[in-house]
Design an enzyme around this catalytic site. Structure first.
Site, short mmCIF file in Angstrom:
data_model
loop_
_atom_site.label_atom_id
_atom_site.label_comp_id
_atom_site.label_asym_id
_atom_site.label_seq_id
_atom_site.Cartn_x
_atom_site.Cartn_y
_atom_site.Cartn_z
N GLY A 55 43.30 38.38 45.85
CA GLY A 55 42.72 37.94 44.65
C GLY A 55 43.00 36.44 44.31
N ASN A 56 42.66 36.01 43.29
CA ASN A 56 43.11 34.79 42.73
C ASN A 56 43.22 34.61 41.13
OD1 ASN A 56 40.57 33.90 41.22
ND2 ASN A 56 39.62 34.37 43.32
N ARG A 57 43.69 33.54 40.53
CA ARG A 57 44.55 33.50 39.23
C ARG A 57 43.19 33.30 38.19
NH1 ARG A 57 49.96 33.54 39.81
NH2 ARG A 57 50.69 32.50 41.75
N ALA A 77 35.54 32.53 40.26
CA ALA A 77 36.26 32.18 41.65
C ALA A 77 36.03 33.35 42.43
CB ALA A 77 37.58 31.98 41.00
#
Ligand code: CTP
Length: 217
Positions: A25-27, A93
């Site tokens: 995943g990402n932030r 994102a």
């Protein structure tokens, strides 16, 4: 100006599963996309918000939320919905790569090293740019760490956008997981507009004010 306009917004990260308990995943917090959705809904627009996993919830009743997890699911939902939209704002994102295979069982730590093979996901915004109708307005985001304006300009052209909202991670208080953002807008006429560091809701208002220049009234 936005009354009854149909607007698709993507927000948040995507989660790309590795096994039943792990993902890539990402932030992204989703705050920027959700703030844009709220402000546009208050102006009377009908919002379809396609969101990855985030901890926030939409408030305004004009926002219909579609929750997804993976880039592939986000792609499918955008394909289903974009045709009837007046405007698309792609703030998510999205993972650029996803694991080639999914392990049905939890991966055990048997080996000293573990390699996960990744394949490219489909570029949702680029696909929407290829399908773009004459009256549709398409807005993208770019998060960059160097050569910011050059890369953003390339994305604007490659994805057939009306304008792109650039965040530089060099700016303190900009980008992911913050309540503030500092943006530069680059449009298809080569105008470059820099904005101050602001609360994301104020940034959303700036983006929406810019959007009005591209609407047929
Ligand atoms: N985007 C998308 N689908 C993807 C990747 C990105 O729709 N698979 C959209 C994002 O929502 C954003 C824009 O494309 O509006 C730019 O995303 P970014 O990750 O900055 O650019 P990429 O095209 O992925 O290029 P790179 O990662 O090489 O910088």
């Amino acid at each position: 100006m936005f009354l009854n306009k149909k607007i698709l917004i993507t927000a948040g990260p995507t989660y790309e599963p590795i096994d039943p308990v792990r993902f890539i995943g990402n932030r992204s917090s989703g705050k920027m996309g959700y703030a844009i959705a709220e402000v546009l809904a208050e102006k009377g627009a009908e919002i379809t918000l396609i969101s990855g996993p985030v901890s926030i919830k939409p408030i305004h009743p004009n926002i219909s939320l579609i929750k997804i997890e993976t880039a592939a699911q986000m792609f499918d939902e955008c394909m289903l919905k974009m045709d009837i939209m007046d405007i698309g704002i792609y703030a998510a994102a999205v993972a650029d790569y996803t694991p080639k295979t999914f392990s049905i069982n939890k991966i055990k730590k048997d080996d000293e090293q573990l390699f996960i093979e990744l394949t490219k996901t489909k570029d949702i915004l680029k696909t929407m740019g290829e399908m773009k109708k004459q009256k549709q307005v398409l807005v993208g985001f770019a998060l960059e760490t160097y050569n910011e304006e050059k890369y953003a300009q390339e994305k604007l052209i490659r994805k057939n956008l009306d304008f792109i909202v650039l965040n530089s991670l060099k700016d303190t208080g900009a980008g992911f997981a913050t309540d503030t953002n500092k943006i530069t807008i680059i449009d298809k006429y080569n105008n470059i507009t820099k904005f101050e560091l602001k609360e994301k809701r104020k940034v959303a208002e700036d983006i929406i004010a810019y959007l009005t220049k591209f609407l047929d009234v």
